[in-house]
Write an enzyme that holds these catalytic residues in place. Sequence first.
Site, PDB file in Angstrom:
ATOM      1  N   ASP A   9       0.791  -1.253   0.000  1.00 20.95           N
ATOM      2  CA  ASP A   9       0.000   0.000   0.000  1.00 20.95           C
ATOM      3  C   ASP A   9       0.820   1.298   0.000  1.00 20.95           C
ATOM      4  OD1 ASP A   9      -1.985  -1.913   0.272  1.00 20.95           O
ATOM      5  OD2 ASP A   9      -2.765  -1.195   2.169  1.00 20.95           O
ATOM      6  N   LYS A 107      -6.988  -4.898  -2.919  1.00 21.20           N
ATOM      7  CA  LYS A 107      -7.699  -5.454  -1.763  1.00 21.20           C
ATOM      8  C   LYS A 107      -8.646  -4.421  -1.176  1.00 21.20           C
ATOM      9  CE  LYS A 107      -3.814  -4.434   1.309  1.00 21.20           C
ATOM     10  NZ  LYS A 107      -4.459  -3.465   2.199  1.00 21.20           N
ATOM     11  N   CYS A 152      -1.701  -2.952   7.822  1.00 16.62           N
ATOM     12  CA  CYS A 152      -1.658  -3.817   6.632  1.00 16.62           C
ATOM     13  C   CYS A 152      -0.358  -4.609   6.510  1.00 16.62           C
ATOM     14  CB  CYS A 152      -1.939  -3.000   5.378  1.00 16.62           C
ATOM     15  SG  CYS A 152      -3.641  -2.383   5.368  1.00 16.62           S
TER      16      CYS A 152
END
Length: 198
Positions: A9, A107, A152
């Site tokens: 990310d 995601k 994450c």
Amino acid sequence: MTEALIVIDVQKDFCPGGALAVTDGDAVVGPINAMMGDFETVVLTQDWHPADHSSFAGNHPGAQPFGTVDMPYGPQVLWPAHCVIGTDGAAFHPDLHVDRADLVIRKGFRSGIDSYSAFFENDHETPTGLAGYLRERGISKLAFVGLAHDFCVAWSAMDAARLGFHARVIENACRAIDLDGSLAAARDAMRKAGVALD
Ligand SMILES: [Zn+2]
């Protein structure tokens, strides 16, 4: 055995000036680019939410960002709207060497469930397909970097360890949100799950 670099990310919304900025988040870009050459395989993840996503505080009347709600799959932290599909904030940091990636996995694209981990949505059951991809390529060692360290990155690395991958986190290429001690808790949980912290 080859090791894959899993870059979590590294998107504009998680960098300074973004909708859910992680302090110093853009500082990971240089180290990540520099280490990509050490890995035969690079995978990028991209948080990718519809505007009506249930992790957004604005979609829960009266709720505030960084509060918690009970979802059918367990407690869920509420976030400011971020990484909305197709928006500039959902794009990768412009300096990240995205061309090195063999795979980009998105995601969090189902409105009713969040997905911190690159392997499972937040019910810990619904797979993203990443484990199958890595196994089919014969990859069993994974190094995790990116944003955010305590959400994450941590959830991805712990799922990897549970799935039987050798998992390590390269901490100098991660930055944390650190919400109410969440970084210390995540580091403790990662160690207990068998994740190496480098
Ligand atoms: Zn998200």
